[in-house]
Design a protein around this motif. Structure first.
Motif, PDB file in Angstrom:
ATOM      1  N   ALA A  89      -0.532  -6.015   3.654  1.00  0.00           N
ATOM      2  CA  ALA A  89       0.163  -6.758   2.592  1.00  0.00           C
ATOM      3  C   ALA A  89      -0.129  -6.150   1.222  1.00  0.00           C
ATOM      4  O   ALA A  89       0.762  -6.061   0.369  1.00  0.00           O
ATOM      5  CB  ALA A  89      -0.267  -8.227   2.624  1.00  0.00           C
ATOM      6  N   THR A  90      -1.359  -5.707   1.002  1.00  0.00           N
ATOM      7  CA  THR A  90      -1.708  -5.086  -0.280  1.00  0.00           C
ATOM      8  C   THR A  90      -0.960  -3.767  -0.469  1.00  0.00           C
ATOM      9  O   THR A  90      -0.411  -3.494  -1.549  1.00  0.00           O
ATOM     10  CB  THR A  90      -3.221  -4.841  -0.345  1.00  0.00           C
ATOM     11  N   ALA A  91      -0.926  -2.947   0.585  1.00  0.00           N
ATOM     12  CA  ALA A  91      -0.189  -1.676   0.492  1.00  0.00           C
ATOM     13  C   ALA A  91       1.293  -1.923   0.244  1.00  0.00           C
ATOM     14  O   ALA A  91       1.932  -1.224  -0.560  1.00  0.00           O
ATOM     15  CB  ALA A  91      -0.392  -0.875   1.780  1.00  0.00           C
ATOM     16  N   ALA A  92       1.858  -2.921   0.941  1.00  0.00           N
ATOM     17  CA  ALA A  92       3.277  -3.244   0.737  1.00  0.00           C
ATOM     18  C   ALA A  92       3.528  -3.716  -0.695  1.00  0.00           C
ATOM     19  O   ALA A  92       4.567  -3.398  -1.292  1.00  0.00           O
ATOM     20  CB  ALA A  92       3.702  -4.324   1.736  1.00  0.00           C
ATOM     21  N   ALA A  93       2.578  -4.450  -1.269  1.00  0.00           N
ATOM     22  CA  ALA A  93       2.736  -4.921  -2.653  1.00  0.00           C
ATOM     23  C   ALA A  93       2.760  -3.737  -3.624  1.00  0.00           C
ATOM     24  O   ALA A  93       3.597  -3.691  -4.540  1.00  0.00           O
ATOM     25  CB  ALA A  93       1.601  -5.880  -3.001  1.00  0.00           C
ATOM     26  N   PHE A  94       1.875  -2.763  -3.430  1.00  0.00           N
ATOM     27  CA  PHE A  94       1.867  -1.589  -4.314  1.00  0.00           C
ATOM     28  C   PHE A  94       3.149  -0.768  -4.147  1.00  0.00           C
ATOM     29  O   PHE A  94       3.724  -0.277  -5.130  1.00  0.00           O
ATOM     30  CB  PHE A  94       0.639  -0.725  -4.038  1.00  0.00           C
ATOM     31  N   LEU A  95       3.609  -0.592  -2.902  1.00  0.00           N
ATOM     32  CA  LEU A  95       4.842   0.153  -2.679  1.00  0.00           C
ATOM     33  C   LEU A  95       6.033  -0.544  -3.311  1.00  0.00           C
ATOM     34  O   LEU A  95       6.903   0.085  -3.936  1.00  0.00           O
ATOM     35  CB  LEU A  95       5.069   0.327  -1.169  1.00  0.00           C
ATOM     36  N   LEU A  96       6.081  -1.864  -3.162  1.00  0.00           N
ATOM     37  CA  LEU A  96       7.193  -2.632  -3.751  1.00  0.00           C
ATOM     38  C   LEU A  96       7.172  -2.537  -5.267  1.00  0.00           C
ATOM     39  O   LEU A  96       8.226  -2.386  -5.908  1.00  0.00           O
ATOM     40  CB  LEU A  96       7.077  -4.092  -3.298  1.00  0.00           C
ATOM     41  N   LEU A  97       5.977  -2.620  -5.840  1.00  0.00           N
ATOM     42  CA  LEU A  97       5.868  -2.508  -7.300  1.00  0.00           C
ATOM     43  C   LEU A  97       6.347  -1.133  -7.767  1.00  0.00           C
ATOM     44  O   LEU A  97       7.079  -1.021  -8.771  1.00  0.00           O
ATOM     45  CB  LEU A  97       4.418  -2.730  -7.716  1.00  0.00           C
ATOM     46  N   ALA A  98       5.977  -0.080  -7.042  1.00  0.00           N
ATOM     47  CA  ALA A  98       6.391   1.273  -7.429  1.00  0.00           C
ATOM     48  C   ALA A  98       7.908   1.450  -7.325  1.00  0.00           C
ATOM     49  O   ALA A  98       8.532   2.106  -8.165  1.00  0.00           O
ATOM     50  CB  ALA A  98       5.683   2.289  -6.543  1.00  0.00           C
ATOM     51  N   ARG A  99       8.514   0.855  -6.308  1.00  0.00           N
ATOM     52  CA  ARG A  99       9.964   0.995  -6.128  1.00  0.00           C
ATOM     53  C   ARG A  99      10.755   0.249  -7.185  1.00  0.00           C
ATOM     54  O   ARG A  99      11.881   0.634  -7.522  1.00  0.00           O
ATOM     55  CB  ARG A  99      10.361   0.482  -4.742  1.00  0.00           C
ATOM     56  N   ARG A 100      10.178  -0.809  -7.743  1.00  0.00           N
ATOM     57  CA  ARG A 100      10.934  -1.614  -8.702  1.00  0.00           C
ATOM     58  C   ARG A 100      10.733  -1.169 -10.138  1.00  0.00           C
ATOM     59  O   ARG A 100      11.350  -1.709 -11.047  1.00  0.00           O
ATOM     60  CB  ARG A 100      10.525  -3.090  -8.572  1.00  0.00           C
ATOM     61  N   LEU A 101       9.854  -0.164 -10.322  1.00  0.00           N
ATOM     62  CA  LEU A 101       9.664   0.329 -11.682  1.00  0.00           C
ATOM     63  C   LEU A 101      10.842   1.203 -12.071  1.00  0.00           C
ATOM     64  O   LEU A 101      11.398   1.924 -11.238  1.00  0.00           O
ATOM     65  CB  LEU A 101       8.366   1.139 -11.765  1.00  0.00           C
ATOM     66  N   PRO A 102      11.245   1.172 -13.340  1.00  0.00           N
ATOM     67  CA  PRO A 102      12.378   2.000 -13.778  1.00  0.00           C
ATOM     68  C   PRO A 102      12.028   3.485 -13.710  1.00  0.00           C
ATOM     69  O   PRO A 102      10.882   3.856 -13.864  1.00  0.00           O
ATOM     70  CB  PRO A 102      12.608   1.537 -15.221  1.00  0.00           C
TER      71      PRO A 102
END
Length: 302
Positions: free
Chosen positions: A289-302
């Motif tokens: 879940a932590t890794a998925a949170a970091f990946l999701l945050l990176a994908r949503r950055l402009p």
């Protein structure tokens, strides 16, 4: 005007202080709850000897080995001790639910919803560092606080008399007496953070985090008996398992005119293997879940 680059160590300390200020109410409430639980466990430990006397065997008239039943009946500390230990075990085993709701609703969801997180990202705080500090600070507090309560709980349980503190395999007793309690809290934190990043709104994120935690908790409780190979014993006639046996299956089958009793169970020695396997699974969930949170945050950055 050009912003001056801040020292990385200063930025890290400033972000930690900002996390503390933003969630001061939750921090104070958590410390008060930890202190109250610690005081309660110390008080219950002081009742332990009297409680064990009240839960002991007796005889009327008294014998040389057994006390008078009238004297034992007059002792009511055992009931207070039993109820207190049960309530604290339940509170420890359900810790992941408020943690998940707080992480999804307040820690991540609310800050994305009201723009506090985006403001921090524009002030020399990289988004991955923001998320890392958001998770690391509560994770450290949860590990230290829950671990400390586990040690106090083991001390207050004394000799672990199942008539007073429950059998080792009772769901609340199992979770509240081993490292699996810390793992549940960390899994709740990670699931809540991921839900906050997915929904980016406090209320839906808190609801989803609670639902995911409830599902995880019930699945592991349902299949806990399968996390380690059980022992099978077959005997002709009746078979009596010891009090501390965690019964998984039982059958009585007549064969050649003789009744064969077959029992599958976990002896008390399986407590630690079951704890380690369940803890490993929960930490894997928390890590994923932590890794998925970091990946999701990176994908949503402009």
């Amino acid at each position: 005007m050009t912003a001056t680059a801040a020292d990385p160590g200063t930025r890290r300390g400033g972000l930690l202080r900002a996390v503390g200020r933003t969630h001061r109410a939750a921090l104070v409430l958590s410390l008060m709850a930890l202190a109250a639980a610690a005081v309660a466990l110390i008080w219950l430990h002081s009742l332990g000897d009297e409680a064990r006397a009240g839960a002991s065997a007796c005889a009327t008239p008294p014998t040389g080995r057994l006390p008078s039943c009238a004297v034992v009946d007059a002792i009511n500390a055992d009931e207070t001790y039993r109820d207190g230990m049960s309530a604290l075990a339940t509170a420890l085993s359900l810790l992941m639910f408020p943690v998940a709701a707080w992480a999804g609703g307040a820690l991540i969801g609310r800050e994305l919803e009201n723009g506090t997180a985006q403001l921090a990202w524009t002030q020399s705080v990289a988004p991955p560092r923001w998320l890392a500090v958001k998770l690391a600070a509560p994770a450290a507090l949860l590990t230290a606080g829950t671990g400390g309560l586990l040690l106090l709980n083991a001390w207050a349980r004394g000799d672990g008399d199942p008539n007073l503190v429950g059998d080792w395999y009772d769901p609340d007793a199992f979770v509240s007496t081993g490292p699996v309690a810390v793992a549940y809290a960390l899994a709740g934190l990670a699931l809540g953070a991921l839900a906050g990043l997915v929904w980016r709104r406090a209320l839906p994120a808190a609801g989803v985090a609670l639902a995911a935690s409830l599902l995880l908790y019930n699945v592991l409780e349902r299949y806990r008996e399968n996390l380690w190979p059980a022992v099978t014993r077959t005997e002709a006639g009746t078979l009596e398992l010891p009090r501390s046996a965690f019964q998984v299956a039982w059958s009585d089958v007549p064969r050649d005119g003789v009744l064969l009793t077959r029992a599958t169970f976990h002896p008390e020695s399986h407590f630690w293997p079951l704890q380690y396997v369940e803890t490993g699974l929960l930490l894997a969930v928390a890590g994923t879940a932590t890794a998925a949170a970091f990946l999701l945050l990176a994908r949503r950055l402009p």
